[in-house]
Design a protein around this motif. Structure first.
Motif: not given
Ligand code: ZN
Length: 306
Positions: A230-231, A291, A294
Protein backbone atom coordinates in the motif's frame (compact mmCIF):
# COMPACT_ATOMS: atom_id res chain seq x y z
CA UNK A 1 6.58 -2.66 -10.47
CA UNK A 2 9.59 -0.71 -11.47
CA UNK A 3 12.35 0.84 -9.46
CA UNK A 4 13.53 4.42 -9.38
CA UNK A 5 16.54 4.27 -11.70
CA UNK A 6 18.74 6.64 -9.74
CA UNK A 7 17.99 5.30 -6.26
CA UNK A 8 20.91 3.75 -4.39
CA UNK A 9 20.62 0.15 -3.25
CA UNK A 10 21.92 -0.94 0.15
CA UNK A 11 23.42 -4.41 -0.23
CA UNK A 12 24.51 -4.40 3.42
CA UNK A 13 20.95 -5.45 4.25
CA UNK A 14 21.74 -8.78 2.60
CA UNK A 15 24.25 -11.39 3.67
CA UNK A 16 25.25 -13.20 0.50
CA UNK A 17 26.24 -16.76 1.35
CA UNK A 18 25.44 -18.30 -2.01
CA UNK A 19 29.04 -19.20 -2.75
CA UNK A 20 29.71 -20.47 0.76
CA UNK A 21 27.94 -23.77 0.18
CA UNK A 22 26.60 -24.64 3.62
CA UNK A 23 27.22 -28.27 2.81
CA UNK A 24 26.27 -29.56 6.21
CA UNK A 25 23.34 -31.36 4.65
CA UNK A 26 20.13 -32.45 6.24
CA UNK A 27 17.55 -30.62 8.20
CA UNK A 28 18.51 -31.81 11.63
CA UNK A 29 15.07 -33.29 11.96
CA UNK A 30 13.36 -29.98 11.72
CA UNK A 31 11.21 -30.09 8.69
CA UNK A 32 11.51 -33.51 7.16
CA UNK A 33 8.11 -35.08 6.96
CA UNK A 34 6.44 -31.76 6.52
CA UNK A 35 5.19 -33.09 3.24
CA UNK A 36 7.31 -32.64 0.18
CA UNK A 37 6.63 -29.14 -0.90
CA UNK A 38 8.80 -27.06 1.30
CA UNK A 39 8.06 -23.39 1.10
CA UNK A 40 6.43 -21.17 3.54
CA UNK A 41 4.35 -24.14 4.54
CA UNK A 42 7.16 -25.39 6.68
CA UNK A 43 8.19 -22.10 8.13
CA UNK A 44 6.14 -22.40 11.25
CA UNK A 45 7.30 -25.91 11.91
CA UNK A 46 10.79 -24.60 11.90
CA UNK A 47 9.90 -21.51 13.81
CA UNK A 48 7.93 -23.24 16.51
CA UNK A 49 10.28 -26.14 16.95
CA UNK A 50 12.88 -23.64 17.83
CA UNK A 51 10.78 -21.33 19.91
CA UNK A 52 8.99 -24.15 21.62
CA UNK A 53 12.16 -25.38 23.16
CA UNK A 54 10.44 -28.18 25.01
CA UNK A 55 11.22 -31.68 23.94
CA UNK A 56 12.28 -30.90 20.42
CA UNK A 57 15.79 -31.86 19.49
CA UNK A 58 15.93 -29.21 16.85
CA UNK A 59 15.12 -26.57 19.39
CA UNK A 60 18.02 -27.65 21.49
CA UNK A 61 20.40 -27.76 18.56
CA UNK A 62 19.23 -24.32 17.48
CA UNK A 63 20.08 -23.06 20.90
CA UNK A 64 23.44 -24.79 20.83
CA UNK A 65 24.19 -23.20 17.53
CA UNK A 66 23.51 -19.81 18.99
CA UNK A 67 25.57 -20.54 22.06
CA UNK A 68 28.46 -21.68 19.89
CA UNK A 69 28.17 -18.57 17.83
CA UNK A 70 28.24 -20.78 14.79
CA UNK A 71 24.97 -19.82 13.23
CA UNK A 72 25.20 -16.12 12.75
CA UNK A 73 23.84 -15.09 9.39
CA UNK A 74 26.99 -13.17 8.61
CA UNK A 75 29.19 -16.24 8.62
CA UNK A 76 30.58 -17.10 5.22
CA UNK A 77 29.12 -14.04 3.59
CA UNK A 78 30.79 -12.49 0.60
CA UNK A 79 28.90 -9.45 -0.58
CA UNK A 80 31.49 -8.32 -3.10
CA UNK A 81 29.63 -9.49 -6.19
CA UNK A 82 26.31 -8.19 -4.93
CA UNK A 83 27.83 -4.85 -4.09
CA UNK A 84 29.40 -4.53 -7.52
CA UNK A 85 26.32 -5.58 -9.46
CA UNK A 86 23.48 -4.05 -7.50
CA UNK A 87 24.20 -0.39 -7.12
CA UNK A 88 21.05 1.40 -8.22
CA UNK A 89 17.38 1.03 -9.05
CA UNK A 90 18.44 0.74 -12.70
CA UNK A 91 20.32 -2.45 -11.78
CA UNK A 92 17.23 -3.73 -9.97
CA UNK A 93 15.15 -3.13 -13.09
CA UNK A 94 17.54 -5.31 -15.10
CA UNK A 95 18.51 -8.05 -12.68
CA UNK A 96 16.35 -10.37 -10.58
CA UNK A 97 18.80 -10.67 -7.69
CA UNK A 98 19.21 -6.90 -7.52
CA UNK A 99 15.41 -6.58 -7.60
CA UNK A 100 15.32 -8.74 -4.47
CA UNK A 101 17.84 -6.45 -2.79
CA UNK A 102 15.73 -3.47 -3.80
CA UNK A 103 12.56 -5.01 -2.37
CA UNK A 104 14.33 -5.75 0.91
CA UNK A 105 15.49 -2.13 1.02
CA UNK A 106 12.00 -0.92 0.23
CA UNK A 107 10.30 -3.10 2.84
CA UNK A 108 12.69 -2.03 5.57
CA UNK A 109 12.55 1.66 4.62
CA UNK A 110 8.77 1.45 4.72
CA UNK A 111 8.59 -0.15 8.16
CA UNK A 112 11.27 2.14 9.60
CA UNK A 113 9.19 5.12 8.55
CA UNK A 114 5.98 3.49 9.73
CA UNK A 115 7.42 2.80 13.17
CA UNK A 116 8.90 6.29 13.39
CA UNK A 117 5.42 7.68 12.72
CA UNK A 118 4.26 6.23 16.00
CA UNK A 119 7.41 7.06 17.93
CA UNK A 120 8.85 3.56 17.77
CA UNK A 121 12.17 2.36 16.49
CA UNK A 122 12.44 -0.22 13.75
CA UNK A 123 15.35 -2.63 14.04
CA UNK A 124 16.65 -3.88 10.71
CA UNK A 125 16.83 -7.56 9.85
CA UNK A 126 19.19 -8.87 7.19
CA UNK A 127 18.22 -11.39 4.58
CA UNK A 128 20.60 -14.27 4.01
CA UNK A 129 20.85 -15.50 0.42
CA UNK A 130 21.99 -19.09 0.57
CA UNK A 131 22.20 -22.06 -1.75
CA UNK A 132 21.49 -25.65 -0.77
CA UNK A 133 21.72 -25.57 2.98
CA UNK A 134 22.67 -23.20 5.73
CA UNK A 135 23.27 -23.04 9.43
CA UNK A 136 20.88 -20.72 11.24
CA UNK A 137 19.92 -19.67 14.74
CA UNK A 138 16.93 -21.96 14.23
CA UNK A 139 19.06 -24.95 13.31
CA UNK A 140 20.28 -26.38 10.03
CA UNK A 141 18.01 -25.65 7.09
CA UNK A 142 17.93 -26.63 3.46
CA UNK A 143 16.33 -25.14 0.40
CA UNK A 144 13.40 -27.52 0.83
CA UNK A 145 12.22 -25.60 3.87
CA UNK A 146 11.49 -22.58 1.74
CA UNK A 147 12.06 -18.98 2.79
CA UNK A 148 11.71 -18.37 6.49
CA UNK A 149 12.25 -15.91 9.28
CA UNK A 150 14.27 -17.07 12.26
CA UNK A 151 13.29 -15.19 15.42
CA UNK A 152 16.29 -16.57 17.28
CA UNK A 153 18.83 -14.74 15.12
CA UNK A 154 16.48 -12.27 13.41
CA UNK A 155 17.45 -13.08 9.86
CA UNK A 156 15.28 -13.83 6.86
CA UNK A 157 16.65 -16.82 4.92
CA UNK A 158 16.02 -17.53 1.27
CA UNK A 159 17.48 -19.68 -1.46
CA UNK A 160 16.59 -17.63 -4.52
CA UNK A 161 15.97 -20.91 -6.33
CA UNK A 162 12.71 -21.00 -4.38
CA UNK A 163 11.16 -18.72 -6.96
CA UNK A 164 11.58 -21.47 -9.55
CA UNK A 165 9.85 -23.90 -7.18
CA UNK A 166 7.08 -21.38 -6.67
CA UNK A 167 6.37 -21.50 -10.39
CA UNK A 168 7.29 -25.06 -11.31
CA UNK A 169 6.12 -27.00 -8.27
CA UNK A 170 3.51 -24.76 -6.73
CA UNK A 171 2.08 -23.49 -9.98
CA UNK A 172 2.33 -19.77 -9.38
CA UNK A 173 2.70 -17.46 -12.36
CA UNK A 174 5.69 -15.81 -10.75
CA UNK A 175 6.85 -12.35 -11.68
CA UNK A 176 8.76 -9.66 -9.88
CA UNK A 177 5.94 -8.83 -7.52
CA UNK A 178 5.35 -12.48 -6.58
CA UNK A 179 8.92 -12.44 -5.30
CA UNK A 180 8.28 -9.18 -3.50
CA UNK A 181 5.26 -10.73 -1.79
CA UNK A 182 7.40 -13.61 -0.49
CA UNK A 183 10.00 -11.25 0.97
CA UNK A 184 7.41 -8.84 2.38
CA UNK A 185 5.66 -11.79 4.07
CA UNK A 186 8.89 -12.85 5.77
CA UNK A 187 9.52 -9.28 6.92
CA UNK A 188 5.96 -9.34 8.19
CA UNK A 189 7.19 -11.99 10.63
CA UNK A 190 10.02 -9.69 11.64
CA UNK A 191 7.46 -6.98 12.42
CA UNK A 192 5.51 -9.51 14.46
CA UNK A 193 8.70 -10.35 16.30
CA UNK A 194 9.36 -6.68 17.04
CA UNK A 195 5.85 -6.05 18.38
CA UNK A 196 5.79 -9.20 20.48
CA UNK A 197 3.23 -11.21 18.53
CA UNK A 198 5.47 -14.17 17.78
CA UNK A 199 6.28 -14.61 21.47
CA UNK A 200 2.58 -14.55 22.33
CA UNK A 201 1.65 -17.06 19.66
CA UNK A 202 4.48 -19.32 20.67
CA UNK A 203 3.39 -19.18 24.31
CA UNK A 204 -0.11 -20.23 23.26
CA UNK A 205 1.18 -23.51 21.87
CA UNK A 206 -1.70 -23.44 19.38
CA UNK A 207 0.15 -24.52 16.27
CA UNK A 208 -2.26 -26.30 13.96
CA UNK A 209 -5.84 -26.11 12.79
CA UNK A 210 -8.02 -23.78 10.74
CA UNK A 211 -8.38 -21.11 13.43
CA UNK A 212 -5.10 -21.78 15.25
CA UNK A 213 -2.80 -19.04 16.46
CA UNK A 214 -0.31 -20.23 13.89
CA UNK A 215 -2.72 -19.64 11.01
CA UNK A 216 -3.63 -16.25 12.44
CA UNK A 217 0.07 -15.36 12.67
CA UNK A 218 0.68 -16.34 9.05
CA UNK A 219 -2.36 -14.50 7.73
CA UNK A 220 -1.24 -11.41 9.58
CA UNK A 221 2.18 -11.66 7.90
CA UNK A 222 0.35 -11.73 4.56
CA UNK A 223 -1.60 -8.69 5.65
CA UNK A 224 1.59 -6.87 6.65
CA UNK A 225 2.95 -7.62 3.17
CA UNK A 226 -0.14 -5.87 1.86
CA UNK A 227 0.41 -2.90 4.17
CA UNK A 228 3.88 -2.52 2.68
CA UNK A 229 2.48 -2.76 -0.87
CA UNK A 230 0.00 0.00 0.00
CA UNK A 231 2.71 2.45 0.98
CA UNK A 232 5.72 1.23 -0.98
CA UNK A 233 5.55 3.28 -4.14
CA UNK A 234 5.49 6.92 -5.10
CA UNK A 235 7.64 10.00 -5.58
CA UNK A 236 10.95 9.87 -3.74
CA UNK A 237 10.63 6.17 -3.05
CA UNK A 238 12.65 3.26 -4.34
CA UNK A 239 9.62 1.84 -6.15
CA UNK A 240 7.98 4.07 -8.73
CA UNK A 241 4.73 2.19 -9.05
CA UNK A 242 2.92 -1.01 -8.22
CA UNK A 243 0.32 -1.88 -10.83
CA UNK A 244 -2.86 -3.92 -10.68
CA UNK A 245 -0.99 -6.62 -12.60
CA UNK A 246 1.60 -6.70 -9.83
CA UNK A 247 -1.08 -7.06 -7.19
CA UNK A 248 -2.63 -9.87 -9.21
CA UNK A 249 0.77 -11.62 -9.31
CA UNK A 250 1.07 -11.21 -5.55
CA UNK A 251 -2.39 -12.67 -5.00
CA UNK A 252 -1.59 -15.52 -7.34
CA UNK A 253 1.52 -16.35 -5.29
CA UNK A 254 -0.46 -16.07 -2.04
CA UNK A 255 -2.95 -18.51 -3.45
CA UNK A 256 -0.20 -20.93 -4.50
CA UNK A 257 1.04 -21.23 -0.92
CA UNK A 258 -2.36 -21.80 0.68
CA UNK A 259 -2.54 -24.86 2.93
CA UNK A 260 -5.55 -26.29 1.11
CA UNK A 261 -3.94 -26.02 -2.29
CA UNK A 262 -0.63 -27.47 -1.13
CA UNK A 263 -2.36 -30.34 0.64
CA UNK A 264 -4.51 -31.06 -2.37
CA UNK A 265 -1.48 -31.18 -4.65
CA UNK A 266 0.83 -33.10 -2.34
CA UNK A 267 -1.58 -35.44 -0.53
CA UNK A 268 -4.61 -35.44 -2.77
CA UNK A 269 -6.87 -34.28 0.03
CA UNK A 270 -7.39 -31.35 2.37
CA UNK A 271 -7.15 -31.68 6.14
CA UNK A 272 -7.93 -28.42 7.93
CA UNK A 273 -6.79 -29.80 11.27
CA UNK A 274 -3.17 -29.64 10.18
CA UNK A 275 -3.31 -26.17 8.67
CA UNK A 276 -0.58 -23.79 9.77
CA UNK A 277 -0.84 -20.96 7.26
CA UNK A 278 -4.44 -20.67 6.09
CA UNK A 279 -6.21 -21.39 2.85
CA UNK A 280 -5.49 -19.84 -0.52
CA UNK A 281 -8.61 -17.70 -0.21
CA UNK A 282 -7.68 -16.53 3.29
CA UNK A 283 -4.15 -15.62 2.27
CA UNK A 284 -5.50 -13.56 -0.61
CA UNK A 285 -8.12 -11.97 1.62
CA UNK A 286 -5.61 -10.80 4.22
CA UNK A 287 -3.04 -9.56 1.75
CA UNK A 288 -5.85 -7.52 0.23
CA UNK A 289 -6.96 -6.23 3.64
CA UNK A 290 -3.48 -4.90 4.28
CA UNK A 291 -3.13 -3.50 0.79
CA UNK A 292 -6.42 -1.64 1.00
CA UNK A 293 -6.17 -0.55 4.62
CA UNK A 294 -2.50 0.34 4.68
CA UNK A 295 -2.17 0.08 8.45
CA UNK A 296 -1.22 -2.49 11.06
CA UNK A 297 -4.73 -2.07 12.48
CA UNK A 298 -6.09 -3.44 9.20
CA UNK A 299 -4.47 -6.74 10.12
CA UNK A 300 -6.26 -7.95 13.24
CA UNK A 301 -6.31 -11.63 12.43
CA UNK A 302 -6.36 -12.57 16.10
CA UNK A 303 -9.89 -11.64 17.03
CA UNK A 304 -12.97 -12.89 15.30
CA UNK A 305 -13.34 -14.67 12.01
CA UNK A 306 -10.55 -15.01 9.53
ZN1 ZN B 1 5.14 -17.15 7.19
Amino acid sequence: MDFNEGAQLDTSQVSDQRSGGGGMGGLGGIAVGGGGLGIVGLLVVLLFNVLGGGGSGSGASGLNNILNGSSNGAVGADNTELKNECKTGADANKDETCANVAVINSVQAFWAQYFAGSGKKYTQAKTVFFRGSTSTGCGQATTAVGPFYCPADKFVYIDLGFYDDLRNQLGAKGGRFAEAYVLAHEYGHHIQDLIGTIAKVDASGDREGPTSQSVRLELQADCFAGVWAHGASGPGKLINNITQTDIADGLDAASAVGDDRIQQESQGKVNQETWTHGSSAQRQKWFTAGYQGGRIESCDTFSGGI
